[in-house]
Scaffold this active site. Structure first.
Site, PDB file in Angstrom:
ATOM      1  N   ASP A   9       0.858  -1.190   0.000  1.00  0.00           N
ATOM      2  CA  ASP A   9       0.000   0.000   0.000  1.00  0.00           C
ATOM      3  C   ASP A   9       0.896   1.244   0.000  1.00  0.00           C
ATOM      4  O   ASP A   9       1.624   1.484   0.953  1.00  0.00           O
ATOM      5  CB  ASP A   9      -0.889  -0.037   1.256  1.00  0.00           C
ATOM      6  CG  ASP A   9      -1.877   1.117   1.288  1.00  0.00           C
ATOM      7  OD1 ASP A   9      -1.932   1.900   0.325  1.00  0.00           O
ATOM      8  OD2 ASP A   9      -2.591   1.227   2.309  1.00  0.00           O
ATOM      9  N   ASP A 106      -3.183   2.146  -5.872  1.00  0.00           N
ATOM     10  CA  ASP A 106      -1.947   2.142  -5.084  1.00  0.00           C
ATOM     11  C   ASP A 106      -1.873   0.994  -4.097  1.00  0.00           C
ATOM     12  O   ASP A 106      -1.115   1.042  -3.138  1.00  0.00           O
ATOM     13  CB  ASP A 106      -1.794   3.472  -4.335  1.00  0.00           C
ATOM     14  CG  ASP A 106      -2.757   3.582  -3.168  1.00  0.00           C
ATOM     15  OD1 ASP A 106      -3.914   3.153  -3.332  1.00  0.00           O
ATOM     16  OD2 ASP A 106      -2.354   4.076  -2.113  1.00  0.00           O
ATOM     17  N   GLU A 107      -2.673  -0.043  -4.329  1.00  0.00           N
ATOM     18  CA  GLU A 107      -2.701  -1.168  -3.391  1.00  0.00           C
ATOM     19  C   GLU A 107      -2.786  -2.471  -4.156  1.00  0.00           C
ATOM     20  O   GLU A 107      -3.530  -2.570  -5.118  1.00  0.00           O
ATOM     21  CB  GLU A 107      -3.994  -1.111  -2.566  1.00  0.00           C
ATOM     22  CG  GLU A 107      -3.903  -0.398  -1.259  1.00  0.00           C
ATOM     23  CD  GLU A 107      -5.260  -0.443  -0.570  1.00  0.00           C
ATOM     24  OE1 GLU A 107      -5.718  -1.554  -0.252  1.00  0.00           O
ATOM     25  OE2 GLU A 107      -5.850   0.626  -0.394  1.00  0.00           O
TER      26      GLU A 107
END
Ligand SMILES: [Mg+2]
Length: 357
Positions: A9, A106-107
Site C-alpha cells: 500500500d 496504489d494497493e
C-alpha cells in the site's frame, strides 16, 4: 502448508506524487481532491501526512479540510499522472510474482507462498525497489491470508513492513477497533457498540455465533465470527473482471432542468461507451441513478434483448429511463451504468475501471 500473502500500500499516494514532482511542497500540508478548489463541492482524495496532523482525512469535504487548515496546499486530482506511477508500481510487483491482485491504484495483494522462503526479506526488498525506482514509499503487510496482510500494512504506516503471523493474530488484533476488519463499516460498528457494547476485535471474539447471527443476519453474522478470528480463505484474483462500468457527475449547483439532465446523460453515456469499447465489453442492462438535493438516491434500470457498447444506444436507453423518475426535486447527481457485461472477442483487459474502486 500455510499461505503467505503480502499487501502493498503506497503511503498517501496522490499527495506523495505531488510532493515528489514539486519539491517545494515537501514537508507541507498537501490536500488532493476534486478540482483543487476548497471552496467548491468535492471531497479529499488524499491528504499528506503533514495535512493529516490537522485532522484532515480522505472523504472529508474539501470545505471542512479548508476550515481545519487554510494554509494547506489544495490541488486537483491528476489521474493520468497517478496512473503512470500506478503502472510502474504494479510492474515492479509483477517482477516478483505473477500472482498480483491490484485492489486500487496504489494497493495490491501478492501471493508469495511459493516465492518467498523469507517473506520479511522479500517485503523489505520490494519496499526498497519501489522507493528507488519511483521515489515513493509504501507500507507492506505480511500475513497468512489477505485479511491479515491488509490489517498488517495499516498498523505501522508509513514506510514500514509489518508481519502478522497466524499464531500471533489474536494477540495483535485484540486491542484494535472492529473497523479494521473488512465488512465492518461505520453502520455495523455502531450497531455492535450500541447493542452488544463491542468496540475492539478482542471483544468481538467473545460474542457467540448465535448472537452475531441474530444481530446482523445469518450470513453477515457468521462472516464477522470468522474474520474477528483472523480467518479468511479468499483467493488472489489476478484476472480482474468488472461487473459493470459506470460514470457519474455531481453538479456544482443542483438542477431542476430536464435538458440539463439529458445533456449530462448524453456525455456520461458516451464515456461509458468509450470505457466498454476500450476494455472490450458489451452489456445488456442500463441503469440511471439520480440523487436529489436531499441525498435520496433512486435508480431505474432496463435490460435489453442484446448487449450494447455504443454511446448513442446507451444514451437512448438512459434518456428513456429518465421518464420513470419523479424529478420533483432539484437533482444533485446523475449516473449512468451498464452491467450484465460480456467480453467481446480477443480484447486485452484495461485497468480503467480500477478508478471506481
Ligand atoms: Mg495507500
Amino acid at each position: 502448508m500455510g499461505r503467505t500473502i503480502l499487501h502493498v500500500d503506497v503511503d498517501a499516494f496522490f499527495a506523495a506524487v505531488e510532493q515528489l514532482r514539486r519539491p517545494e511542497l515537501r514537508g507541507k500540508p498537501v490536500v488532493v481532491g476534486g478540482d483543487g478548489n476548497p471552496h467548491r463541492r468535492g471531497v479529499v482524495s488524499t491528504a499528506s501526512y503533514e495535512a493529516r496532523a490537522y485532522g484532515i482525512h480522505s472523504a472529508m469535504p474539501l470545505r471542512t479540510a479548508y476550515k481545519k487548515c487554510p494554509q494547506a496546499v489544495f490541488l486537483p486530482v491528476d489521474f493520468p499522472t497517478y496512473g503512470e506511477y500506478s503502472h510502474r508500481i504494479m510492474a515492479i510487483l509483477r517482477e516478483y510474482t505473477p500472482l498480483v491482485e491490484p485492489v486500487s491504484v496504489d494497493e495490491a495483494f501478492l501471493e508469495v507462498t511459493d516465492a518467498a522462503a523469507d517473506p520479511l526479506a522479500l517485503a523489505e526488498e520490494i519496499r526498497g525497489r519501489i522507493h528507488t525506482d519511483t521515489g515513493l514509499t509504501a507500507s507492506i503487510g505480511i500475513g497468512p491470508n489477505k485479511l491479515l496482510a491488509k490489517i498488517a500494512s495499516g498498523l505501522r504506516k508509513p514506510n514500514a513492513v509489518t508481519h502478522i503471523p497466524e499464531e500471533r493474530a489474536a494477540e495483535m488484533l485484540r486491542e484494535l477497533p472492529v473497523t479494521v476488519l473488512w465488512g465492518i463499516g461505520p453502520k455495523t460498528a455502531a450497531r455492535l457498540q450500541d447493542v452488544v457494547r463491542v468496540h475492539t476485535v478482542g471483544e468481538l471474539c467473545t460474542v457467540p455465533l448465535a448472537a452475531l447471527r441474530a444481530l446482523l443476519g445469518d450470513h453477515h453474522g457468521a462472516y464477522l465470527y470468522r474474520i474477528c478470528r483472523g480467518q479468511d480463505d479468499s483467493p488472489i484474483v489476478t484476472e480482474w473482471e468488472p461487473k459493470s462500468m459506470s460514470r457519474e457527475t455531481t453538479y456544482q449547483y443542483d438542477t431542476r432542468k430536464r435538458e440539463v439532465l439529458i445533456d449530462t446523460i448524453t456525455a456520461l453515456a458516451a464515456e461509458v461507451g468509450g470505457d466498454l469499447q476500450r476494455d472490450g465489453y458489451r452489456g445488456r442492462t442500463v441503469t440511471v441513478k439520480i440523487r436529489y438535493h436531499d441525498f435520496k438516491t433512486h435508480t431505474r434500470a432496463l435490460t435489453l434483448p442484446e448487449a450494447i457498447d455504443e454511446g448513442a444506444r446507451i444514451r437512448e436507453t438512459a434518456v428513456g429511463l429518465l421518464d420513470r423518475f419523479a424529478l420533483d426535486r432539484a437533482v444533485r447527481l446523475v449516473g449512468v451504468r451498464v452491467s450484465g457485461l460480456t467480453k467481446t472477442a480477443g480484447e486485452e483487459r484495461g485497468n480503467g475501471g480500477l478508478w471506481n474502486g
